[in-house]
Scaffold this active site. Structure first.
Site, PDB file in Angstrom:
ATOM      1  N   CYS A  50       0.672  -1.201   0.031  1.00  0.00           N
ATOM      2  CA  CYS A  50      -0.055  -0.213  -0.063  1.00  0.00           C
ATOM      3  C   CYS A  50       0.921   1.393   0.119  1.00  0.00           C
ATOM      4  O   CYS A  50       0.425   2.550  -0.299  1.00  0.00           O
ATOM      5  CB  CYS A  50      -0.806  -0.008   1.291  1.00  0.00           C
ATOM      6  SG  CYS A  50      -2.198  -1.284   1.135  1.00  0.00           S
ATOM      7  N   HIS A  99      18.803  -0.661  -2.641  1.00  0.00           N
ATOM      8  CA  HIS A  99      17.367  -0.062  -2.301  1.00  0.00           C
ATOM      9  C   HIS A  99      16.630  -1.031  -1.781  1.00  0.00           C
ATOM     10  O   HIS A  99      15.731  -1.099  -0.912  1.00  0.00           O
ATOM     11  CB  HIS A  99      16.599   0.486  -3.828  1.00  0.00           C
ATOM     12  CG  HIS A  99      15.365   0.717  -3.447  1.00  0.00           C
ATOM     13  ND1 HIS A  99      14.805   1.789  -2.736  1.00  0.00           N
ATOM     14  CD2 HIS A  99      14.033   0.363  -3.872  1.00  0.00           C
ATOM     15  CE1 HIS A  99      13.559   1.908  -2.863  1.00  0.00           C
ATOM     16  NE2 HIS A  99      13.270   0.841  -3.473  1.00  0.00           N
TER      17      HIS A  99
END
Length: 544
Positions: A50, A99
């Site tokens: 989300c 990342h």
């Protein structure tokens, strides 16, 4: 290795954009298949929570890969490419590895140190394996990310640097009272809407904080009853109610936590106002009406990052809930990030926001009207949001949602543990890169040893022709001696070339070996294909 990631997250895009760009499980599968069918990509995986949507791919061309992946993200998310582009970030090769490992350790989470993202990374890997889109590179990368994330949580105090989203949200609700969460929650009645993983965590946390009662509402009554039963077994007072009773329960409770998979609003400003017996002012009505269209067509999504909510949580695919049809979400102005053109100039303005600070949003909904006591505290952990943002305009209502939590956590002090985790990530990125570079020379080394074995076999066969009187024992001794000589001659250079290849710029050693020993390129390629298809799950692989 040509690893590329293109994505957007709560650090680069406002919640309103993330809501619209959310991907259903079906859309994620189609995105993976279309990515693999595109020219630049040979492997693909999607990490969709989300708070982020990231597409990982092994590509052979950087610029073409960036253009193709961004276009595919826009197509499958339903947000136009021109609108989506300013919020996208791009990471390539070692930066892409860095990342993902940072994400796995919770360094990129809305609440730093939150470990629930590990479950979402595991799901992303399983999805790629199931659809045969994750090959050797992405299998290695995602499994490494899971290991590094677990290492960060076991070897450091990163968990102390940031609480779970539920705990952090409750602390924000209690902040206005000037009391600690336990004292603030004591004796209160709470309503939890939804029975998924995040809702269950919220209910359990409420019980631990000392609320007097927890009421669970869910579209599937059996799930609500099961959660209430579990809470009761843990020492709490809990009961389950159908979704139709939510409006009535609102008049009885002090705290509401909502986290469902509904595609529309579960609680509108009108629902809350009716329960409290107050009037919705003109501004609230206008905001809800203006944003109604933004809720249309939103895909189903789960709870916050790392905590997916089952599809049978409160609400349905059609957005059914307390809000009813036509409910909307108050629009949040989207302050676009500045663009860093650099090497992305041919594809428009790219925002490389991987390390950018979170956007600062001036919002009111974290507070209560001056002088009004808090009669109802609302915690919205869903994305898309469950509760109308306009409820903050109601007297006596305090709303904390995903966006206000992001604002609050952005200013949280960084603990020394965070620096320790960053060191771990840096070390693991270097180790992963070295392992990948060393693996790239393996097919050449295997081809060299295969050629040497053929030479030994041919020479032994020739010797047998010249000395036909050799018995089996003599023949075996000669063969073993020749093989031992060849192995000793090749051992030092092959070990050393693997060491050299693991260093930055070491890819050229494979070319040197092929040139010096005149190795057949097709033999090396055949070994490479076999290695690519030999994935840890025994058959799931990307396109060779």
């Amino acid at each position: 290795m040509s690893l590329l990631v293109v994505g957007l997250s709560h650090r680069s895009a406002p919640v309103s954009v993330l809501e619209r760009a959310s991907l259903t499980a079906e859309a994620q599968g189609k995105l993976l298949q279309d990515t693999l069918a595109s020219e630049p990509a040979v492997e693909a995986a999607v990490l969709a929570t989300c708070n982020r949507i990231e597409l990982y791919a092994d590509v052979d061309k950087f610029h073409a890969g960036v253009a193709e992946l961004s276009t595919l993200l826009a197509q499958h998310s339903g947000v136009g490419l021109e609108e989506l582009t300013p919020y996208l970030y791009v990471h390539y090769e070692d930066r892409a590895v860095h990342h993902l490992l940072s994400v796995a350790c919770g360094l990129d989470s809305m609440v730093v140190g939150e470990g629930q993202i590990l479950g979402q990374i595991k799901d992303a890997l399983a999805r790629g394996q199931e659809l045969h889109t994750a090959g050797r590179l992405l299998n290695d990368l995602f499994q490494q990310a899971l290991r590094v994330g677990k290492r960060a949580h076991s070897e450091t105090g990163i968990d102390r640097a940031g609480q779970s989203l539920v705990t952090f949200g409750l602390e924000q609700l209690a902040a206005g009272s000037g009391m600690p969460v336990g004292e603030w929650a004591a004796g209160k009645r709470a309503l939890v809407i939804g029975a998924g993983s995040m809702s269950s965590l919220a209910a359990a946390t409420l019980v631990r904080t000392g609320v007097a009662e927890v009421v669970v509402a869910n579209r599937t009554q059996a799930r609500a009853e099961r959660l209430a039963e579990i809470l009761g077994e843990s020492g709490g007072v809990a009961r389950a109610v159908p979704m139709a009773d939510v409006a009535r329960e609102l008049t009885r409770v002090d705290v509401v936590v909502s986290c469902t998979g509904a595609t529309g609003l579960v609680l509108t400003a009108e629902n809350v106002a009716s329960a409290l017996g107050v009037t919705v002012d003109h501004a609230t009505a206008t905001a809800a009406a203006t944003a109604a269209a933004s809720a249309v067509g939103r895909g189903a999504a789960g709870g916050p990052e790392g905590c997916p909510v089952p599809a049978d949580a409160a609400g349905s695919g059609s957005g059914a809930g307390v809000a009813g049809a036509g409910a909307g979400v108050a629009a949040v102005p989207a302050a676009r990030q500045g663009a860093d053109a650099g090497s992305m100039e041919q594809h428009g303005a790219w925002a490389d926001n991987g390390t950018a600070a979170a956007q600062v949003r001036k919002r009111e909904q974290g507070g209560v009207r001056t002088g009004a006591p808090v009669r109802l505290a609302l915690l919205d952990l869903a994305m898309p949001r469950d509760i109308d943002a306009g409820v903050h305009r109601l007297d006596g209502v305090r709303l904390v949602d995903i966006e206000s939590l992001a604002d609050a956590s952005a200013d949280a002090p960084m603990a020394a543990d965070v620096d320790q985790v960053r060191t771990i990530v840096s070390d693991e990125v270097a180790a992963f890169g070295a392992a990948q570079r060393a693996a790239q020379i393996t097919p050449t080394v295997v081809a060299l040893r295969s050629m040497a074995a053929d030479v030994v076999s041919n020479e032994v066969a020739r010797l047998e022709g010249r000395l036909p009187g050799l018995d089996d024992k003599q023949r075996a001794e000669i063969t073993q001696t020749v093989r031992r000589v060849v192995d000793k001659l090749l051992h030092a250079p092959t070990v050393r070339v693997k060491q050299l290849a693991s260093e930055p710029g070491g890819a050229g050693y494979a070319d040197a070996l092929r040139e010096l020993f005149d190795l057949d390129p097709q033999t090396v390629a055949a070994v490479s294909r076999a290695d690519l298809n030999d994935t840890p799950d025994g058959g799931n692989r990307g396109r060779a």
